[in-house]
Design a protein around this motif. Structure first.
Motif, PDB file in Angstrom:
ATOM      1  N   TYR A 139       0.730  -1.097   0.056  1.00 55.83           N
ATOM      2  CA  TYR A 139       0.059  -0.105  -0.110  1.00 55.83           C
ATOM      3  C   TYR A 139       0.885   1.178  -0.054  1.00 55.83           C
ATOM      4  O   TYR A 139       2.123   1.173   0.031  1.00 55.83           O
ATOM      5  CB  TYR A 139      -1.024  -0.139   1.384  1.00 55.83           C
ATOM      6  N   ASP A 140       0.489   2.382   0.035  1.00 49.64           N
ATOM      7  CA  ASP A 140       1.110   3.709  -0.160  1.00 49.64           C
ATOM      8  C   ASP A 140       1.026   4.549   1.139  1.00 49.64           C
ATOM      9  O   ASP A 140      -0.319   4.450   1.748  1.00 49.64           O
ATOM     10  CB  ASP A 140       0.642   4.398  -1.190  1.00 49.64           C
ATOM     11  N   ILE A 141       1.978   5.144   1.449  1.00 49.22           N
ATOM     12  CA  ILE A 141       1.796   6.229   2.487  1.00 49.22           C
ATOM     13  C   ILE A 141       2.315   7.372   2.323  1.00 49.22           C
ATOM     14  O   ILE A 141       3.269   7.406   1.309  1.00 49.22           O
ATOM     15  CB  ILE A 141       2.702   5.949   3.964  1.00 49.22           C
ATOM     16  N   CYS A 142       1.746   8.459   2.451  1.00 47.16           N
ATOM     17  CA  CYS A 142       2.121   9.942   2.014  1.00 47.16           C
ATOM     18  C   CYS A 142       2.531  10.895   3.465  1.00 47.16           C
ATOM     19  O   CYS A 142       1.836  10.917   4.375  1.00 47.16           O
ATOM     20  CB  CYS A 142       0.826  10.533   1.481  1.00 47.16           C
ATOM     21  N   LEU A 143       3.915  11.158   3.181  1.00 45.45           N
ATOM     22  CA  LEU A 143       4.406  12.025   4.041  1.00 45.45           C
ATOM     23  C   LEU A 143       4.206  13.637   3.603  1.00 45.45           C
ATOM     24  O   LEU A 143       4.505  13.973   2.778  1.00 45.45           O
ATOM     25  CB  LEU A 143       5.906  11.896   4.187  1.00 45.45           C
ATOM     26  N   THR A 144       3.071  13.936   4.757  1.00 43.98           N
ATOM     27  CA  THR A 144       2.539  15.437   4.311  1.00 43.98           C
ATOM     28  C   THR A 144       3.404  16.723   4.554  1.00 43.98           C
ATOM     29  O   THR A 144       3.132  17.743   3.951  1.00 43.98           O
ATOM     30  CB  THR A 144       1.366  15.513   5.076  1.00 43.98           C
ATOM     31  N   ASP A 145       4.544  16.305   5.320  1.00 43.35           N
ATOM     32  CA  ASP A 145       5.638  17.464   5.585  1.00 43.35           C
ATOM     33  C   ASP A 145       6.771  17.154   5.122  1.00 43.35           C
ATOM     34  O   ASP A 145       7.761  17.734   5.876  1.00 43.35           O
ATOM     35  CB  ASP A 145       5.283  17.732   7.305  1.00 43.35           C
ATOM     36  N   ALA A 146       6.982  16.267   4.105  1.00 43.11           N
ATOM     37  CA  ALA A 146       8.337  16.056   3.654  1.00 43.11           C
ATOM     38  C   ALA A 146       8.984  17.298   3.103  1.00 43.11           C
ATOM     39  O   ALA A 146       8.212  18.377   2.617  1.00 43.11           O
ATOM     40  CB  ALA A 146       8.269  14.991   2.705  1.00 43.11           C
TER      41      ALA A 146
END
Ligand SMILES: NC(=O)c1ccc[n+]([C@@H]2O[C@H](COP(=O)([O-])OP(=O)(O)OC[C@H]3O[C@@H](n4cnc5c(N)ncnc54)[C@H](O)[C@@H]3O)[C@@H](O)[C@H]2O)c1
Ligand SMILES: O=P(O)(O)OC[C@@H](O)[C@@H](O)[C@H](O)[C@H](O)CO
Length: 365
Positions: free
Chosen positions: A48-55
């Motif tokens: 599955y995917d994860i999204c790092l919102t503050d990269a």
């Protein structure tokens, strides 16, 4: 031993933090859950995917690979096989489900499943002791008891804000910050590069519990009553924060006197937690934080426990109790008489709890 990990719980924190840490530490991961539709999707997508919102530079999405995704209910033989091969077991299932995980580990105990380390990545104080009790309670045969006693389960501290998009999809939105530490006195090393150890797990847990969980949960309970939808909205809401301020401000005394934190250190953690929890790109539904009010009012839990400790130190807790009573009145959705009775049940069995009850009763007008 193979670098294989069996992880129970494919919800927000499991997929958002624990599985990625295992994978990035070079482990093959088998995900175990009870949600068949989720498992099917993860299997079909081989992860599955994860999204790092503050990269740095904006949103960063990564695919998290998975060896297999199985059900603890329907795939019992496969689970037994993987548990036999695994060098570590992890959980992120929520407190009330730990006993089911314990049963899965102990019920079909084989020689290979003896002695596994289990890291419970849960918002639970003394998680290792709780899991140990769950293991012992479900062991009925000699073999099961031997397996239960052989399992090493340290207490833990875990932190990352994760928001699952399920059932729309398997993506988890999260942040770059994370902490997952275990008690080095019980497990001197985890064997997983990105899961660390600490010799002061109680201090680490207390800091995170009060400055993050109590802050986030109290804000969410009040925010939900105002019709807010997301955790971050409650954190930046001036009215909510104004109401909570006298209660939240009391925690520094406890963290300084009992756990040895310095004032500057605490100010810097507070700022860090506030900034993280205000992240508008993590749409954490407020109801996934403002959950289980009565459990969280327990004497060892995030709302009452700090006040009980401060009472012991001779601190006047009245301003904090007044805020808490107001929060309970607004959130419990029950008449005042019923709230009083439930508080009596929740706090009345403990000597310190009864003192808190006396103060609280003065505020139930
Ligand atoms: N979401 C966060 O940001 C966050 C942050 C820090 C700590 N935590 C802690 O992480 C733990 C999990 O929380 P969450 O938010 O991921 O909850 P969640 O409800 O999103 O996920 C829990 C998952 O466990 C699964 N599950 C339940 N019983 C199971 C069983 N017997 N075997 C296997 N899987 C089972 C559920 O199907 C679900 O997928 C909790 O202890 C929570 O306090 C969460
Ligand atoms: O999982 P719970 O219900 O014990 O607690 C929910 C929240 O306390 C917890 O999720 C935190 O607020 C969250 O971790 C903030 O990132």
């Amino acid at each position: 031993m193979e670098k294989l990990a069996v992880h129970f719980g494919g919800g927000a924190l499991g997929r958002g933090l624990v599985v990625p840490l295992l994978e990035q530490s070079g482990y093959e991961v088998v995900l175990v859950d009870v949600n068949d539709a989720l498992l099917e999707r993860v299997r079909a997508d081989k992860g599955y995917d994860i999204c790092l919102t503050d990269a740095e530079g904006g949103l960063r999405t990564a695919h998290i690979g998975m060896l297999d995704a199985i059900s603890s209910v329907h795939d019992v033989d496969a689970l037994r096989g993987y548990l036999g091969r695994a060098s570590i077991v992890t959980t992120a299932v929520r407190r009330e489900n730990l006993r089911h995980v314990a049963r899965s580990l102990v019920a079909d105990a084989t020689e290979e499943s003896v002695g596994k380390p289990v890291v419970c990545a849960e918002n639970v104080e003394h998680a290792g002791e709780l899991f140990g009790r769950c293991l012992r309670e479900c062991a009925t045969t000699e073999r099961q008891t031997a397996c239960a006693e052989s399992i090493v389960a340290p207490s833990t501290m875990v932190d990352r804000i994760c928001s699952a998009t399920w059932p729309e999809g398997t993506l988890v939105n999260t942040e770059t910050f994370h902490e997952l530490l275990v008690d080095s006195k019980v497990m001197p090393q985890t064997g997983v590069e990105l899961i660390g150890v600490t010799d002061s797990i109680d201090a680490a847990f207390a800091r995170k519990r009060l400055l993050l969980n109590t802050f986030a949960d109290a804000s969410s309970f009040l925010g939900m009553q105002k019709g807010l939808s997301y955790l971050h909205e409650a954190i930046v809401d001036e009215e909510v924060q104004g109401e909570l301020a006298p209660y939240l401000a009391m925690f520094d005394t406890l963290l300084e006197r009992k756990y040895g934190y310095g004032a500057d250190e605490l100010a810097s953690w507070r700022e860090r937690y506030r900034t993280r929890l205000s992240n508008p790109l993590i749409l954490r539904d407020i109801s996934t934080v403002a959950r289980d009010l009565w459990r969280k009012l327990g004497v060892e839990e995030r709302f009452a426990w700090p006040l009980l400790e401060l009472l012991d130190m001779g601190v006047d807790v009245e301003p904090g109790v007044a805020v808490l009573v107001d929060l309970i009145g607004k959130s419990a959705g029950e008449p005042a008489g019923d709230i009083s009775r439930r508080l009596e049940e929740t706090w009345g069995g403990d000597e310190r709890g009864r003192r808190l009850l006396e103060i609280a009763e003065r505020h139930f007008a």
